[in-house]
Enzyme design. Sequence first.
Site, PDB file in Angstrom:
ATOM      1  N   LYS A 171      24.575  16.175  17.774  1.00  0.00           N
ATOM      2  CA  LYS A 171      24.291  16.477  16.365  1.00  0.00           C
ATOM      3  C   LYS A 171      22.783  16.617  16.123  1.00  0.00           C
ATOM      4  O   LYS A 171      22.339  17.542  15.438  1.00  0.00           O
ATOM      5  CB  LYS A 171      24.871  15.351  15.495  1.00  0.00           C
ATOM      6  CG  LYS A 171      24.514  15.413  14.027  1.00  0.00           C
ATOM      7  CD  LYS A 171      25.058  16.639  13.337  1.00  0.00           C
ATOM      8  CE  LYS A 171      24.613  16.681  11.879  1.00  0.00           C
ATOM      9  NZ  LYS A 171      24.906  17.960  11.240  1.00  0.00           N
ATOM     10  N   LYS A 213      15.419  12.981   7.633  1.00  0.00           N
ATOM     11  CA  LYS A 213      15.946  11.863   8.441  1.00  0.00           C
ATOM     12  C   LYS A 213      16.466  12.371   9.778  1.00  0.00           C
ATOM     13  O   LYS A 213      16.156  11.829  10.844  1.00  0.00           O
ATOM     14  CB  LYS A 213      17.052  11.157   7.641  1.00  0.00           C
ATOM     15  CG  LYS A 213      17.829  10.092   8.365  1.00  0.00           C
ATOM     16  CD  LYS A 213      19.238  10.478   8.811  1.00  0.00           C
ATOM     17  CE  LYS A 213      20.171  11.031   7.805  1.00  0.00           C
ATOM     18  NZ  LYS A 213      21.550  11.210   8.228  1.00  0.00           N
TER      19      LYS A 213
HETATM   20  P1  NAD Z   1      25.467  12.333  -0.217  1.00  0.00           P
HETATM   21  O1  NAD Z   1      24.291  11.554  -0.682  1.00  0.00           O
HETATM   22  O2  NAD Z   1      25.921  13.528  -0.995  1.00  0.00           O
HETATM   23  O3  NAD Z   1      26.747  11.344  -0.104  1.00  0.00           O
HETATM   24  C1  NAD Z   1      26.664  10.021   0.331  1.00  0.00           C
HETATM   25  C2  NAD Z   1      27.617   9.194  -0.519  1.00  0.00           C
HETATM   26  O4  NAD Z   1      27.546   7.836  -0.068  1.00  0.00           O
HETATM   27  C3  NAD Z   1      27.223   9.175  -2.020  1.00  0.00           C
HETATM   28  O5  NAD Z   1      28.347   9.519  -2.804  1.00  0.00           O
HETATM   29  C4  NAD Z   1      26.760   7.753  -2.251  1.00  0.00           C
HETATM   30  O6  NAD Z   1      27.072   7.269  -3.562  1.00  0.00           O
HETATM   31  C5  NAD Z   1      27.558   6.993  -1.202  1.00  0.00           C
HETATM   32  N1  NAD Z   1      26.960   5.710  -0.823  1.00  0.00           N
HETATM   33  C6  NAD Z   1      25.660   5.452  -0.542  1.00  0.00           C
HETATM   34  N2  NAD Z   1      25.510   4.153  -0.198  1.00  0.00           N
HETATM   35  C7  NAD Z   1      26.759   3.606  -0.244  1.00  0.00           C
HETATM   36  C8  NAD Z   1      27.265   2.310   0.006  1.00  0.00           C
HETATM   37  N3  NAD Z   1      26.456   1.293   0.367  1.00  0.00           N
HETATM   38  N4  NAD Z   1      28.587   2.098  -0.154  1.00  0.00           N
HETATM   39  C9  NAD Z   1      29.414   3.110  -0.531  1.00  0.00           C
HETATM   40  N5  NAD Z   1      28.994   4.356  -0.791  1.00  0.00           N
HETATM   41  C10 NAD Z   1      27.684   4.604  -0.645  1.00  0.00           C
HETATM   42  O7  NAD Z   1      25.170  12.701   1.290  1.00  0.00           O
HETATM   43  P2  NAD Z   1      25.901  13.836   2.178  1.00  0.00           P
HETATM   44  O8  NAD Z   1      25.122  15.108   2.090  1.00  0.00           O
HETATM   45  O9  NAD Z   1      27.363  13.822   1.877  1.00  0.00           O
HETATM   46  O10 NAD Z   1      25.621  13.247   3.640  1.00  0.00           O
HETATM   47  C11 NAD Z   1      26.403  12.208   4.216  1.00  0.00           C
HETATM   48  C12 NAD Z   1      26.129  12.171   5.708  1.00  0.00           C
HETATM   49  O11 NAD Z   1      26.522  13.429   6.290  1.00  0.00           O
HETATM   50  C13 NAD Z   1      24.632  11.999   6.049  1.00  0.00           C
HETATM   51  O12 NAD Z   1      24.524  11.178   7.191  1.00  0.00           O
HETATM   52  C14 NAD Z   1      24.162  13.426   6.332  1.00  0.00           C
HETATM   53  O13 NAD Z   1      23.034  13.444   7.186  1.00  0.00           O
HETATM   54  C15 NAD Z   1      25.405  14.002   6.986  1.00  0.00           C
HETATM   55  N6  NAD Z   1      25.556  15.458   6.884  1.00  0.00           N
HETATM   56  C16 NAD Z   1      25.309  16.134   5.723  1.00  0.00           C
HETATM   57  C17 NAD Z   1      25.492  17.527   5.678  1.00  0.00           C
HETATM   58  C18 NAD Z   1      25.271  18.319   4.407  1.00  0.00           C
HETATM   59  O14 NAD Z   1      25.242  19.571   4.483  1.00  0.00           O
HETATM   60  N7  NAD Z   1      25.139  17.694   3.236  1.00  0.00           N
HETATM   61  C19 NAD Z   1      25.932  18.211   6.813  1.00  0.00           C
HETATM   62  C20 NAD Z   1      26.207  17.495   7.974  1.00  0.00           C
HETATM   63  C21 NAD Z   1      26.011  16.117   8.001  1.00  0.00           C
END
Ligand code: NAD
Length: 295
Positions: free
Chosen positions: A171, A239
């Site tokens: 990744k 990150k």
């Molecule tokens: P995001 O911020 O949209 O979603 C994260 C969710 O986690 C939020 O709804 C937040 O309220 C919740 N959260 C945070 N702390 C928490 C806790 N302690 N307990 C419960 N819920 C909690 O982020 P995202 O874009 O969905 O990314 C999530 C993961 O996926 C990250 O590691 C990111 O690097 C990875 N990712 C993102 C993408 C993208 O295009 N957005 C693509 C691939 C991978």
Amino acid sequence: MKVGFIGVGNMGGPMCRNIIRNTNHEVIVFDLSPDAVKTCTDLGASASPSVADLAGRCDVVITSLPLPRVVEDVTLGTGGIAENAKPGTTYIDLSTNSPATAKKVAAGMAAKGIHMLEAPVSGGTSRATDGTIVIMVGGDAAVFEQNLPLLKSFSGEVIHLGDIGFGSTAKLINNMLAFCNAAAAAEALMIGKRSGIDLKKLDAVIRNASGMSSAYGNMENKTLAGDFKPTFALDLAHKDLRLALEMADELGVPGMIGPQVMNLMRMARGMGLGSSDSASVVRVYETALGEDIRA
Ligand code: NAD
């Protein structure tokens, strides 16, 4: 089977909703954001009041959380998954972490008799939504096989890379490449803008020529529309690139291109764009040159 989903934001939300739509599993969700939870309970999931409650009730617990320290807290911290899940539970992490974090969490889970797969994803919110996301899995082969039908219920491609750590490794390498392509696309679009060429026609060329990449397509869509609403926040991209560069450093690989892109991200974050979409690195060029790139 009872499937728990913690973190139903930009990525976790659509993946969780595809599990609800495409399987007969009972799905239980927890997120700090009530609005995020509602997008899943509206489709038939039930809401849990805490990580501890959810972990104690589910056969499989999935997380999609923003940062490694949040993943460590939710998994190994007080009131976390390791403390509350029953032995024999499977824990699947879809977040992007370093290989070291994945190994540390897996060891903490193993000590409690909990199986773990690290399963970071690629494809952004659009492919998370249409169920074609790519999942790169690290972990025990038998645990992988057992959970393959669940992973396939929200993915187009599931690849088992080997032991814990190799999913994150794949990744981070993929994302470093994507961010370098995106930064090159931003620079290319600014050159196009300044040249006076018709940007729509330039775009038609690139999309049919050797400069095309998915990162270019995403950068072009957002830049020409001036739409930097976050589907993938710059803070999260920063990150990922930081973790990729740390991995390169640990492996003794010299950085020629990645660190330049890291500086571009640092400048964009310094401009207050951390919570905007990762495509907003183009704003560094636009601000420096006093000219927006719009068709
Ligand atoms: P995001 O911020 O949209 O979603 C994260 C969710 O986690 C939020 O709804 C937040 O309220 C919740 N959260 C945070 N702390 C928490 C806790 N302690 N307990 C419960 N819920 C909690 O982020 P995202 O874009 O969905 O990314 C999530 C993961 O996926 C990250 O590691 C990111 O690097 C990875 N990712 C993102 C993408 C993208 O295009 N957005 C693509 C691939 C991978």
